[in-house]
Design an enzyme around this catalytic site. Structure first.
Site, PDB file in Angstrom:
ATOM      1  N   ASN A   1       0.828  -1.207   0.000  1.00 19.50           N
ATOM      2  CA  ASN A   1       0.000   0.000   0.000  1.00 19.50           C
ATOM      3  C   ASN A   1       0.865   1.262   0.000  1.00 19.50           C
ATOM      4  O   ASN A   1       1.984   1.251   0.511  1.00 19.50           O
ATOM      5  CB  ASN A   1      -0.902   0.024   1.238  1.00 19.50           C
ATOM      6  CG  ASN A   1      -1.854  -1.150   1.287  1.00 19.50           C
ATOM      7  OD1 ASN A   1      -2.203  -1.738   0.275  1.00 19.50           O
ATOM      8  ND2 ASN A   1      -2.274  -1.504   2.480  1.00 19.50           N
ATOM      9  N   HIS A   2       0.340   2.310  -0.576  1.00 21.79           N
ATOM     10  CA  HIS A   2       0.957   3.644  -0.553  1.00 21.79           C
ATOM     11  C   HIS A   2       2.335   3.716  -1.217  1.00 21.79           C
ATOM     12  O   HIS A   2       3.155   4.555  -0.851  1.00 21.79           O
ATOM     13  CB  HIS A   2       1.048   4.178   0.885  1.00 21.79           C
ATOM     14  CG  HIS A   2      -0.281   4.276   1.568  1.00 21.79           C
ATOM     15  ND1 HIS A   2      -1.123   5.338   1.392  1.00 21.79           N
ATOM     16  CD2 HIS A   2      -0.921   3.429   2.398  1.00 21.79           C
ATOM     17  CE1 HIS A   2      -2.222   5.150   2.109  1.00 21.79           C
ATOM     18  NE2 HIS A   2      -2.125   3.996   2.724  1.00 21.79           N
TER      19      HIS A   2
END
Length: 185
Positions: free
Chosen positions: A70-71
């Protein structure tokens, strides 16, 4: 069962409709809130996973069997012509402009096969992430990453080799070739 069908339909919609100008291999999956953009080219191989709220915003070539947590972000180093004389950066020409001719317009970021990029890592455009490597969570990659190694930090530096000994590396490469026979190295 219904959720899996919905997720698969969403991935098909994203690759065939929303991001149709890019090239995707088999078994693409992305989490919610992912943003993809490339001025000229974005090619993603088979079995690619990109975690929620990740961004690819530059020309990139991504291999097979790659996972982004994620991210994760791949972003351009020179997306704005910050040296334009007499023009505030906010109003300066940018890579999205059709007539942009400053640095960065021909940069390609390459992520080779069998790579894992950890949560919140940032990869700047124009670098190469070598096959089988790992980029630690929170890292900022500004230079090439050697194959089968682990990089971390800001700026990212080599922390260690991925495998503890040469024999394990050789076994991994041999089995990878055997099980994913279309691979050359």
């Amino acid at each position: 069962m219904i959720k899996r069908v919905f997720v698969k339909l969403r991935d098909v919609f994203l690759t065939k409709v929303k991001w149709r100008k890019f090239t995707f291999g088999k078994n693409f999956h992305c989490g919610r809130g992912v943003f993809l953009w490339a001025k000229d080219t974005l090619t993603i191989g088979d079995n690619f996973y990109i975690g929620k709220y990740s961004i690819i915003e530059t020309n990139a070539l991504i291999g097979n069997n790659v996972i982004f947590a994620n991210h994760v972000s791949i972003v351009g180093k020179f997306d704005h012509h910050y040296q334009e004389i007499g023009v505030p950066i906010r109003l300066a020409s940018q890579i999205r402009d059709a007539d942009y001719n400053w640095k960065g317009s021909n940069q390609l970021t390459v992520v080779e096969d069998d790579v894992w990029v950890g949560l919140g890592a940032i990869i700047l455009s124009g670098v190469k992430i070598g096959q089988g490597s790992i980029v630690a969570a929170g890292s900022v990659v500004t230079k090439d990453v050697k194959p089968y190694s682990i990089y971390g930090g800001n700026p990212a530096r080599k922390i260690s080799d991925r495998f503890e000994c040469k024999e394990d590396l050789e076994s991994h490469i041999s089995l990878y070739k055997k099980n994913f026979s279309d691979k050359k190295n």
